[in-house]
Write an enzyme that holds these catalytic residues in place. Structure first.
Site, short mmCIF file in Angstrom:
data_model
loop_
_atom_site.label_atom_id
_atom_site.label_comp_id
_atom_site.label_asym_id
_atom_site.label_seq_id
_atom_site.Cartn_x
_atom_site.Cartn_y
_atom_site.Cartn_z
N MET A 15 -8.53 -30.94 8.50
CA MET A 15 -8.16 -29.52 8.54
C MET A 15 -8.11 -29.01 9.98
O MET A 15 -7.14 -28.38 10.39
CB MET A 15 -9.13 -28.68 7.69
CG MET A 15 -9.12 -29.02 6.23
SD MET A 15 -7.48 -28.96 5.46
CE MET A 15 -7.15 -27.21 5.42
N ASP A 34 -15.43 -31.23 18.81
CA ASP A 34 -16.12 -32.01 17.78
C ASP A 34 -17.27 -32.74 18.48
O ASP A 34 -17.11 -33.17 19.64
CB ASP A 34 -15.18 -33.02 17.10
CG ASP A 34 -15.71 -33.49 15.75
OD1 ASP A 34 -15.11 -33.14 14.73
OD2 ASP A 34 -16.76 -34.18 15.73
N VAL A 91 -15.41 -27.24 9.83
CA VAL A 91 -16.34 -28.37 9.68
C VAL A 91 -16.62 -28.59 8.20
O VAL A 91 -15.99 -27.98 7.33
CB VAL A 91 -17.66 -28.14 10.48
CG1 VAL A 91 -17.36 -27.90 11.96
CG2 VAL A 91 -18.49 -27.03 9.89
N GLU A 93 -17.94 -28.59 4.42
CA GLU A 93 -18.12 -27.43 3.54
C GLU A 93 -19.60 -27.31 3.12
O GLU A 93 -19.98 -27.62 1.99
CB GLU A 93 -17.19 -27.62 2.33
CG GLU A 93 -16.92 -26.39 1.52
CD GLU A 93 -16.13 -25.29 2.22
OE1 GLU A 93 -15.89 -25.36 3.43
OE2 GLU A 93 -15.81 -24.32 1.53
N LYS A 98 -22.47 -24.24 8.42
CA LYS A 98 -21.59 -23.16 8.88
C LYS A 98 -22.42 -22.02 9.47
O LYS A 98 -22.06 -21.45 10.50
CB LYS A 98 -20.71 -22.66 7.73
CG LYS A 98 -19.62 -23.67 7.36
CD LYS A 98 -18.60 -23.10 6.43
CE LYS A 98 -17.68 -24.15 5.81
NZ LYS A 98 -16.75 -24.81 6.70
N SER A 121 -13.32 -23.06 2.08
CA SER A 121 -12.49 -22.95 0.89
C SER A 121 -13.21 -22.24 -0.24
O SER A 121 -12.60 -21.97 -1.28
CB SER A 121 -12.04 -24.33 0.43
OG SER A 121 -13.13 -25.18 0.31
N GLU A 159 -4.76 -18.20 3.17
CA GLU A 159 -5.47 -17.21 2.35
C GLU A 159 -6.47 -16.53 3.29
O GLU A 159 -7.33 -17.21 3.86
CB GLU A 159 -6.18 -17.95 1.21
CG GLU A 159 -6.84 -17.05 0.20
CD GLU A 159 -7.50 -17.85 -0.94
OE1 GLU A 159 -8.05 -18.95 -0.67
OE2 GLU A 159 -7.49 -17.37 -2.08
N ASN A 197 -9.08 -21.33 -5.06
CA ASN A 197 -9.91 -22.32 -5.76
C ASN A 197 -10.50 -21.80 -7.06
O ASN A 197 -10.87 -22.58 -7.93
CB ASN A 197 -11.00 -22.84 -4.82
CG ASN A 197 -10.41 -23.89 -3.91
OD1 ASN A 197 -9.63 -24.74 -4.35
ND2 ASN A 197 -10.73 -23.83 -2.63
N1 CAA Z 1 0.35 -34.28 7.42
C1 CAA Z 1 1.49 -33.74 7.91
N2 CAA Z 1 2.67 -33.77 7.25
C2 CAA Z 1 2.68 -34.39 6.05
C3 CAA Z 1 1.55 -34.98 5.48
C4 CAA Z 1 0.34 -34.91 6.23
N3 CAA Z 1 -0.81 -35.44 5.77
N4 CAA Z 1 1.88 -35.51 4.29
C5 CAA Z 1 3.19 -35.26 4.11
N5 CAA Z 1 3.67 -34.59 5.17
C6 CAA Z 1 5.06 -34.11 5.38
C7 CAA Z 1 6.03 -35.26 5.49
O1 CAA Z 1 6.10 -35.71 6.83
C8 CAA Z 1 7.32 -34.62 5.03
O2 CAA Z 1 7.86 -33.86 6.11
P1 CAA Z 1 9.44 -33.64 6.27
O3 CAA Z 1 9.87 -32.73 5.15
O4 CAA Z 1 9.55 -32.99 7.60
O5 CAA Z 1 10.08 -34.99 6.20
C9 CAA Z 1 6.87 -33.61 3.96
O6 CAA Z 1 5.47 -33.40 4.20
C10 CAA Z 1 7.05 -34.16 2.56
O7 CAA Z 1 6.35 -35.41 2.49
P2 CAA Z 1 6.84 -36.65 1.63
O8 CAA Z 1 8.33 -36.59 1.50
O9 CAA Z 1 6.22 -37.87 2.20
O10 CAA Z 1 6.12 -36.49 0.24
P3 CAA Z 1 6.22 -35.37 -0.84
O11 CAA Z 1 7.56 -34.74 -0.91
O12 CAA Z 1 5.65 -36.02 -2.03
O13 CAA Z 1 5.21 -34.24 -0.34
C11 CAA Z 1 3.09 -33.24 -0.23
C12 CAA Z 1 3.89 -34.52 -0.04
C13 CAA Z 1 3.59 -32.17 0.73
C14 CAA Z 1 1.64 -33.56 0.07
C15 CAA Z 1 3.30 -32.75 -1.73
O14 CAA Z 1 2.99 -33.78 -2.60
C16 CAA Z 1 2.48 -31.55 -2.07
O15 CAA Z 1 2.82 -30.42 -1.76
N6 CAA Z 1 1.32 -31.79 -2.77
C17 CAA Z 1 0.39 -30.72 -3.14
C18 CAA Z 1 -0.47 -30.39 -1.96
C19 CAA Z 1 -1.44 -29.30 -2.28
O16 CAA Z 1 -1.50 -28.75 -3.35
N7 CAA Z 1 -2.25 -28.98 -1.26
C20 CAA Z 1 -3.29 -28.00 -1.39
C21 CAA Z 1 -4.56 -28.70 -1.72
S1 CAA Z 1 -5.85 -27.53 -1.97
C22 CAA Z 1 -6.38 -27.21 -0.40
O17 CAA Z 1 -5.98 -27.75 0.58
C23 CAA Z 1 -7.39 -26.16 -0.26
C24 CAA Z 1 -8.70 -26.30 -0.86
O18 CAA Z 1 -9.47 -25.39 -0.63
C25 CAA Z 1 -9.13 -27.43 -1.69
#
Ligand code: CAA
Length: 292
Positions: A15, A34, A91, A93, A98, A121, A159, A197
């Protein structure tokens, strides 16, 4: 338009790495702190790789890539954070960790209007702000939640969470900063899990109950939700992606913060965590990633 010149990012993990990258691309000077040099080295290598890929894809000019990388300082020296305009903590969770960091930031940051943001989060912003305020009275008004989503360079949302004592002007500045970083800010009040969440984790948890009760195979559970609801990932794969330990932790924070056992993690999540199957980061969660 945000006038932030220098951002400090505390934590060089996934992150913190993403946040520092998009801040540098948005023309801020960035200090990534870090305590572990290995984490800083990995963060720097990831920045180089992702920005080089953006150049290859024609999404960024080579000059802009070089300038962004030059703007980032990677440091294990806490005092390098002193002069930043804006700090974002990213850092582990853990409320105690924190609290300790915010107490330290409160006495380290020298600018009188510096903002202290947390990428938590689910942990209470008001509680984190109280720890800062104990170290420096009055600073709670400048503590705000700035919750990014993984992968940070891709996900459009920030958010923004207003703690009980967060000044409205700080919330407005946080929104402006998120927009400058190419994101869409949406604001929530300080309740456990905020909006994201509180809504996401019960959905993931139900996916695990469905699996545990044999309602369907994992591929079918995820396929039904991706094809039927147009989610980019099903709940099980998304949980692997976030980390099953992180999901379990957020669910426990929800259960405690919202005072309801219905948010507790499904026993299957606890079992997989106990087995060390944390998801993508350990190579295996619900699914096996070792072959890919
Ligand atoms: N870092 C940077 N860029 C990344 C990446 C990463 N780890 N993973 C994928 N990408 C980029 C790729 O480079 C690609 O970029 P371009 O469009 O410029 O080519 C783009 O994302 C799409 O990647 P892919 O084509 O390889 O794969 P995809 O179409 O399957 O997308 C994904 C991958 C964006 C991860 C998609 O699957 C997605 O949106 N998944 C859901 C993610 C989600 O819900 N995240 C929130 C999680 S909850 C959270 O974070 C908060 C919490 O409090 C828990």
């Amino acid at each position: 338009m945000s006038d932030v010149k220098t951002m400090g990012v505390i934590g060089a993990g996934q992150m913190g790495g993403g946040i520092s990258q998009i801040a540098a691309v948005a023309s801020m000077d960035v200090v990534v702190y870090d305590a572990h040099q290995a984490a800083l080295d990995k963060c720097k290598a990831t920045h180089q790789k992702l920005l080089a890929r953006a150049v290859e894809k024609g999404k960024m000019a080579q000059g802009d890539c070089d300038a962004a990388l030059k703007r980032i300082k990677y440091t294990a020296n806490w005092n390098d954070l002193a002069g930043v305009d804006w700090a974002v903590e990213a850092v582990v969770e853990n409320a105690d960790v924190k609290a300790e960091i915010f107490a330290k930031l409160a006495t380290t940051l020298t600018k009188p209007d510096a903002v202290l943001a947390t990428n938590t989060s689910s942990i209470s912003i008001t509680q984190i702000a109280a720890a800062a305020d104990k170290a420096k009275s009055g600073i709670a008004s400048r503590v705000v939640g700035m919750h990014f989503f993984f992968p940070v360079p891709v996900m459009k949302l920030v958010e923004i969470i207003k703690g009980l004592q967060t000044d409205d002007a700080i919330v407005a500045r946080t929104s402006a900063l998120a927009e400058r970083m190419g994101k869409t800010p949406l604001t929530a009040n300080d309740r456990a899990g905020f909006v994201s969440n509180r809504v996401l984790m019960p959905m993931i948890n139900e996916g695990f109950y469905a699996l545990m009760e044999g309602v369907a195979e994992p591929e079918a559970i995820d396929g039904i939700m991706t094809l039927g609801c147009n989610f980019p990932m099903g709940p099980l794969r998304l949980a692997d992606f976030i980390g099953l330990d992180t999901c379990a932790h957020i669910m426990d924070v929800l259960a405690e913060g919202l005072n309801s056992e219905r948010y507790r993690p499904c026993p299957l999540i606890r079992q997989l965590v106990a087995a060390g199957r944390l998801g993508n980061k350990t190579g295996r969660g619900v699914f096996d990633y070792t072959q890919k």
